[in-house]
Design a protein around this motif. Structure first.
Motif, mmCIF file in Angstrom:
data_model
loop_
_atom_site.group_PDB
_atom_site.id
_atom_site.type_symbol
_atom_site.label_atom_id
_atom_site.label_comp_id
_atom_site.label_asym_id
_atom_site.label_seq_id
_atom_site.Cartn_x
_atom_site.Cartn_y
_atom_site.Cartn_z
ATOM 1 N N PHE A 1 20.678 36.369 -45.527
ATOM 2 C CA PHE A 1 20.304 34.957 -45.644
ATOM 3 C C PHE A 1 18.903 34.759 -45.071
ATOM 4 O O PHE A 1 18.451 35.506 -44.200
ATOM 5 C CB PHE A 1 21.288 34.074 -44.882
ATOM 6 N N SER A 2 18.234 33.731 -45.545
ATOM 7 C CA SER A 2 16.933 33.372 -44.986
ATOM 8 C C SER A 2 17.119 32.727 -43.611
ATOM 9 O O SER A 2 18.244 32.393 -43.212
ATOM 10 C CB SER A 2 16.217 32.393 -45.916
ATOM 11 N N LEU A 3 16.009 32.522 -42.904
ATOM 12 C CA LEU A 3 16.087 31.817 -41.624
ATOM 13 C C LEU A 3 16.680 30.429 -41.819
ATOM 14 O O LEU A 3 17.530 29.982 -41.044
ATOM 15 C CB LEU A 3 14.702 31.711 -40.979
ATOM 16 N N ALA A 4 16.220 29.729 -42.867
ATOM 17 C CA ALA A 4 16.705 28.369 -43.122
ATOM 18 C C ALA A 4 18.204 28.366 -43.408
ATOM 19 O O ALA A 4 18.949 27.517 -42.889
ATOM 20 C CB ALA A 4 15.944 27.758 -44.290
ATOM 21 N N GLU A 5 18.676 29.300 -44.214
ATOM 22 C CA GLU A 5 20.100 29.356 -44.531
ATOM 23 C C GLU A 5 20.924 29.650 -43.284
ATOM 24 O O GLU A 5 22.038 29.124 -43.127
ATOM 25 C CB GLU A 5 20.347 30.415 -45.606
ATOM 26 N N ASN A 6 20.392 30.458 -42.369
ATOM 27 C CA ASN A 6 21.102 30.723 -41.120
ATOM 28 C C ASN A 6 21.132 29.498 -40.221
ATOM 29 O O ASN A 6 22.128 29.268 -39.520
ATOM 30 C CB ASN A 6 20.459 31.904 -40.398
ATOM 31 N N VAL A 7 20.077 28.705 -40.202
ATOM 32 C CA VAL A 7 20.062 27.486 -39.394
ATOM 33 C C VAL A 7 21.210 26.570 -39.800
ATOM 34 O O VAL A 7 21.930 26.015 -38.962
ATOM 35 C CB VAL A 7 18.714 26.745 -39.545
ATOM 36 N N TRP A 8 21.420 26.419 -41.110
ATOM 37 C CA TRP A 8 22.413 25.467 -41.626
ATOM 38 C C TRP A 8 23.754 26.122 -41.928
ATOM 39 O O TRP A 8 24.610 25.533 -42.591
ATOM 40 C CB TRP A 8 21.866 24.799 -42.889
ATOM 41 N N LEU A 9 23.989 27.316 -41.401
ATOM 42 C CA LEU A 9 25.174 28.090 -41.761
ATOM 43 C C LEU A 9 26.470 27.352 -41.433
ATOM 44 O O LEU A 9 27.408 27.322 -42.242
ATOM 45 C CB LEU A 9 25.144 29.441 -41.039
ATOM 46 N N TYR A 10 26.566 26.747 -40.263
ATOM 47 C CA TYR A 10 27.804 26.084 -39.869
ATOM 48 C C TYR A 10 28.070 24.838 -40.711
ATOM 49 O O TYR A 10 29.214 24.452 -40.918
ATOM 50 C CB TYR A 10 27.782 25.716 -38.391
ATOM 51 N N ARG A 11 27.009 24.184 -41.187
ATOM 52 C CA ARG A 11 27.197 23.029 -42.057
ATOM 53 C C ARG A 11 27.784 23.472 -43.389
ATOM 54 O O ARG A 11 28.592 22.768 -43.988
ATOM 55 C CB ARG A 11 25.853 22.321 -42.265
#
Length: 511
Positions: A104-114
């Motif tokens: 995953f990209s950094l952005a996708e990891n940031v929003w992973l729990y959502r």
């Protein structure tokens, strides 16, 4: 229990643990624990390896259910007995090993729990978030603002991976935040971002639980400190009313004496065991140094300074772009870890869980990985001989758990001792240690320091890469400070201070 268990002003109780106990086969991890967490407060939970601090974190987060007692959270109907209970109660756990999806990209990891919660699942919406100002702001808050949010997470260094995982606290609703040894894989400069994050959580009324063994960080963050030993709560004290020496004594049951200076260098007329000239690899450029037999040389620097590139390239883990490496005065080209091992050079990785041992192997299997040839005959493993050797190693390195215990189930300190013992069993001449005490408590740390000093007395050459200035001065004869990939200065540790090293690494002048 100390009166510090309830801070002045009678703040709001967010969670309460009453009579909490947890047992595993043959092990009592926690016994009758009573502990409260308050709104807008940081509660540090400290203890040596096996004290029960991570067990408490898992119980509070609902990852395991207590055998005795219960944990209740303000506003939640009933005790916390599972992950779903914990999520509904607003409990967020940040692990020691960062939960990052490499593909995953950094952005996708940031929003992973959502995504896990079922919101924001539309691909086009997530794609916009890759360059979204909010995502960039969140990454900036954890010291990753200079990176492209669309880059794959696999490209991050260990400390950056942890900061990426911590960024999720900003976008995940919670009232209890558990930081379980999350600073263990970060470096000194990232701790400033963690301080700012914890200050924001405190201001928002969150109950923060900081599980750690690193005393400077505990005293920088905590309002109260709960000390566990052998599964029991020793005491709860206010950070402002105690000191690191007292807390450490409570943790291990005896005062920790200062480690002696490394043993004096032997007088030798021979060439250095390790000679490096003009080495360029990764972010390191034109690095030169020697390591004599019986000497410990430290490499200190901030993230991106090239310190790990030096360690990996001189041990065959990473191909050098330029320069020369010599062993006992003879130039060598170490194209692989196997070739380095045959030449008498071993490397202890900074990321033990991903690279240090085989997760599905037992202690016995991991400990003999580097020396299978000596335990085999005509390609057949001699089990009795292997077993006897493993038993001896477990005793010598004080590893908890027998030969048949999975290494992955051990505490961080014991895992590190398995990794170190595995390489030292190969009888190397040059030992390269990358962050050898990352993520381990004070007792195990001193044990590893003594092992390193014993290597000196045996005439081994030791190269230690560390992000802790105090550790570099305690362990080494000399320290090279790397900045922007190059050697900025060299210090004799008998005359240097932590301020000298840190200022040099940051680009200032040593005092």
């Amino acid at each position: 229990m100390s009166s510090a268990d309830r801070p002045p002003g009678s703040p709001r109780v967010v969670f309460s643990a009453r009579g909490v106990g947890r047992r595993y086969p043959g092990v009592r991890a926690l016994e009758g624990l009573d502990l409260d967490g308050y709104a807008g407060e940081v509660l540090a939970v400290c203890g040596a390896n096996g004290a029960g601090k991570s067990t408490f974190a898992r119980l509070l987060a609902g990852q395991e259910a207590p055998d005795d007692g219960e944990i209740r959270v303000e506003g939640h109907d009933g005790p916390v007995t599972g992950p779903a209970d914990a999520e509904r109660a607003g409990i967020l756990l940040m692990h020691q090993e960062p939960l990052v999806v490499d593909d995953f990209s950094l952005a996708e990891n940031v929003w992973l729990y959502r995504l896990r919660a079922g919101s924001d699942v539309r691909p086009w919406k997530l794609a916009r978030r890759g360059d979204d100002p909010e995502t960039r702001r969140i990454l900036g808050d954890v010291g990753l603002g200079d990176l492209d949010p669309r880059m794959p997470a696999r490209q991050l260094a260990p400390g950056q991976r942890q900061m990426l995982a911590l960024s999720r606290a900003t976008v995940t609703p919670h009232r209890v935040l558990i930081l379980d040894e999350t600073t263990a894989s970060t470096s000194e400069e990232h701790f400033k971002e963690i301080e700012r994050m914890v200050a924001a959580e405190r201001a928002a009324g969150t109950a923060v639980v900081f599980v750690s063994h690193r005393m400077p960080e505990v005293f920088a963050l905590a309002d109260r400190i709960a000390v566990l030993r052998n599964g029991n709560l020793v005491d709860v004290v206010r950070a402002a009313e105690t000191d690191a020496g007292h807390v450490t004594t409570m943790m291990i049951g005896e005062a920790v004496t200062a480690l002696d200076r490394p043993p004096a260098l032997p007088e030798t007329a021979g060439p250095p065991a390790l000679t490096v000239r003009g080495l360029s690899a990764g972010s390191a450029r034109d690095v030169s140094f020697d390591v004599a037999k019986g000497e410990v040389v430290g490499v200190y620097g901030l993230v991106g300074s090239g310190r790990s590139s030096v360690a990996r390239s001189v041990s065959g883990q990473q191909r050098a772009l330029a320069g020369e490496v010599s062993l006992d005065g003879n130039p060598v080209v170490l194209r692989s870890p196997g070739e380095a091992l045959r030449r008498g050079v071993v490397y202890l990785t900074e990321d033990r869980r991903r690279e240090g041992f085989v997760a599905d192997f037992t202690n016995g299997e991991n400990l003999t990985l580097s020396t299978l040839g000596s335990s085999s005959r005509l390609g057949v493993l001699r089990r009795r001989r292997e077993r006897a050797r493993v038993t001896e190693l477990i005793k010598r390195f004080q590893i908890k758990g027998g030969p048949d215990v999975l290494t992955s189930t051990l505490s961080g300190g014991n895992q590190q001792k398995v990794c170190l013992a595995k390489w030292l069993e190969a009888d190397p001449e040059v030992v390269v240690l990358d962050e050898p005490t990352k993520g381990i408590d004070v007792g195990a740390r001193l044990n590893i320091y003594r092992i390193i000093h014993d290597l000196c007395r045996q005439g081994r050459a030791v190269l230690v890469v560390t992000s802790e200035a105090e550790e570099a001065l305690m362990l080494c004869h000399r320290v090279l400070v790397l900045r922007d990939g190059q050697v900025a200065a060299e210090f004799d540790t008998a005359d240097a201070t932590t301020d000298d090293l840190i200022r040099t690494a940051l680009g200032g002048e040593a005092a």
